[in-house]
Enzyme design. Structure first.
Site, PDB file in Angstrom:
ATOM      1  N   CYS A  14       1.038  -1.009  -0.138  1.00  0.00           N
ATOM      2  CA  CYS A  14      -0.115  -0.058   0.063  1.00  0.00           C
ATOM      3  C   CYS A  14       0.937   1.603  -0.207  1.00  0.00           C
ATOM      4  O   CYS A  14       0.484   1.893  -0.680  1.00  0.00           O
ATOM      5  CB  CYS A  14      -0.475  -0.297   1.042  1.00  0.00           C
ATOM      6  SG  CYS A  14      -0.437  -0.516   2.996  1.00  0.00           S
ATOM      7  N   HIS A 119      -1.117   0.772   7.203  1.00  0.00           N
ATOM      8  CA  HIS A 119      -1.873   0.864   5.297  1.00  0.00           C
ATOM      9  C   HIS A 119      -2.136   2.435   5.050  1.00  0.00           C
ATOM     10  O   HIS A 119      -2.211   2.991   5.715  1.00  0.00           O
ATOM     11  CB  HIS A 119      -3.677   0.425   5.877  1.00  0.00           C
ATOM     12  CG  HIS A 119      -4.677   0.643   4.054  1.00  0.00           C
ATOM     13  ND1 HIS A 119      -4.342   0.288   2.580  1.00  0.00           N
ATOM     14  CD2 HIS A 119      -5.434   1.531   3.756  1.00  0.00           C
ATOM     15  CE1 HIS A 119      -4.484   0.685   2.486  1.00  0.00           C
ATOM     16  NE2 HIS A 119      -5.905   1.238   2.313  1.00  0.00           N
ATOM     17  N   ASN A 134      -7.536   6.026  -2.605  1.00  0.00           N
ATOM     18  CA  ASN A 134      -6.885   4.673  -1.640  1.00  0.00           C
ATOM     19  C   ASN A 134      -7.450   3.217  -2.239  1.00  0.00           C
ATOM     20  O   ASN A 134      -7.554   3.423  -3.868  1.00  0.00           O
ATOM     21  CB  ASN A 134      -8.929   3.867  -0.987  1.00  0.00           C
ATOM     22  CG  ASN A 134      -8.078   3.175  -0.009  1.00  0.00           C
ATOM     23  OD1 ASN A 134      -7.368   2.453  -0.061  1.00  0.00           O
ATOM     24  ND2 ASN A 134      -8.686   3.657   1.271  1.00  0.00           N
TER      25      ASN A 134
END
Length: 363
Positions: A14, A119, A134
């Site tokens: 991520c 994250h 995202n």
């Protein structure tokens, strides 16, 4: 929306997706980020060695894993910050006292980096509109100017750490295009897991039990039946079917049993009425001679002897043992059925006839 660069989640990379979505291009790879993490580890090791390589703190430091990266693909905020320094960009904590004293409206910023439980994802302004980039989403999510402050406040309430990206971001095609036009988004993009789950459900055929469960528990948009509940409903439906089948079989067996009992009763009553004669009256016995009476009774006795094997065979087929008069006297009316009592009465009558014939012969 197609012009916006958006990397989707792969493994635990991520941090890589966050940086590339921020810069709108494939600028960093896991190898490059790992190199930055190793460089940070070496700098920390050298600082710890200044206190002495034989010290307890230094040996403990060497035994601990890296805090800047791990095997899953996670990278720390230090790695992300050093990667952005290559482009002249700086990270400032959004809720820090220094930034709050500036009193800057979030709408006037250019981008944010958000972090929660390892994250990372980017919220960036492209043209004159804000987008949530995202990597867990299937595509960019449009955020209105009025909703941006509320969106950031909600993230902070959920435990996110938010960093403001300061500096000039590199030019990109999406930013130039959205400077001239504004886009509208009818439907919010779904999470990657939601898209996969829905496509799998559409491919699977639904059984009759599943349809019955759906009728009994209609989907109201607020909750879904989990797997345990669906399995329970399937088992309940199958159990009801088995109970219905067992009830039908039990009714059939009872009907057959009652029918056989009726037949047996009628056969025994007919046999008793036919085989057991009424005793002759005293007046008729007196009018007949003793020799005539003896012949008639002898003929009757022979007839009974011929019919007894047939009766015994019938009783054996019906699996009903014959009960003698002695057994009747030993257990009178105990657990005997009506059929057994009728048989016992017939046997007693036959025994009395035999005894009477034997007495006449002796005379």
């Amino acid at each position: 929306m197609e012009a916006i660069f958006h990397e989707r989640q792969e493994g635990s990379l991520c941090a890589q997706h966050c940086l590339n979505n921020l810069l709108q291009g494939e600028y960093f790879s896991p190898v490059e980020l790992s190199s930055i993490a190793q460089q940070l580890d070496e700098e920390e090791r050298m600082r710890m060695a200044e206190g002495g390589v034989s010290s307890e703190e230094y040996r403990t430091f060497l035994q601990q894993p890296s805090v800047n990266m791990d095997d899953s693909g996670f990278f720390s905020i230090q790695v992300i910050s050093n990667a952005l320094k290559v482009w002249g960009l700086e990270l400032i904590l959004f809720n820090s006292p220094e930034y709050q004293r500036l009193g800057i409206d979030p709408i006037n910023e250019k981008s944010f980096i958000c972090n929660y439980k390892e994250h990372w994802f980017t919220v960036r302004k492209l043209g004159k509109q804000w987008f949530n980039l995202n990597s867990l989403l299937m595509g960019p999510e449009l955020i209105s100017d009025t909703y941006l402050a509320l969106f950031l406040a909600q993230l902070q309430q959920e435990g996110y750490s938010i960093f403001v990206v300061k500096g000039d971001l590199p030019d990109c095609e999406a930013d130039q295009l959205l400077q001239m036009i504004r886009v509208q988004q009818v439907q919010r993009p779904k999470l990657i897991g939601e898209e996969t789950a829905q496509s799998r459900e559409q491919r699977l055929p639904r059984s009759d039990v599943d349809q019955a469960v759906e009728v009994n528990h209609p989907f109201d948009g607020t909750s879904m039946l989990d797997e345990d509940e669906e399995n329970f409903q399937r088992a309940l439906a199958l159990s009801r079917q088995e109970i219905d089948m067992e009830d039908e079989e039990a009714d059939l067996r009872r009907a057959i049993q009652l029918s056989m009992q009726g037949c047996r009763r009628s056969e025994c009553l007919n046999s008793l009425s036919t085989n057991v004669p009424q005793l002759p009256h005293t007046s008729q016995t007196d009018s007949l001679s003793s020799e005539e009476l003896r012949r008639r009774r002898q003929a009757y006795f022979e007839k009974q002897q011929q019919q007894l094997p047939q009766q015994d065979q019938t009783l054996n087929i019906q699996d009903k043992p014959a009960i003698s008069s002695s057994n009747l006297e030993a257990d009178p009316g105990g657990d005997m059925s009506e059929e057994d009592m009728l048989q016992a009465a017939m046997n007693m009558s036959l025994e009395s006839v035999r005894n009477h014939l034997n007495t006449e012969e002796k005379k």
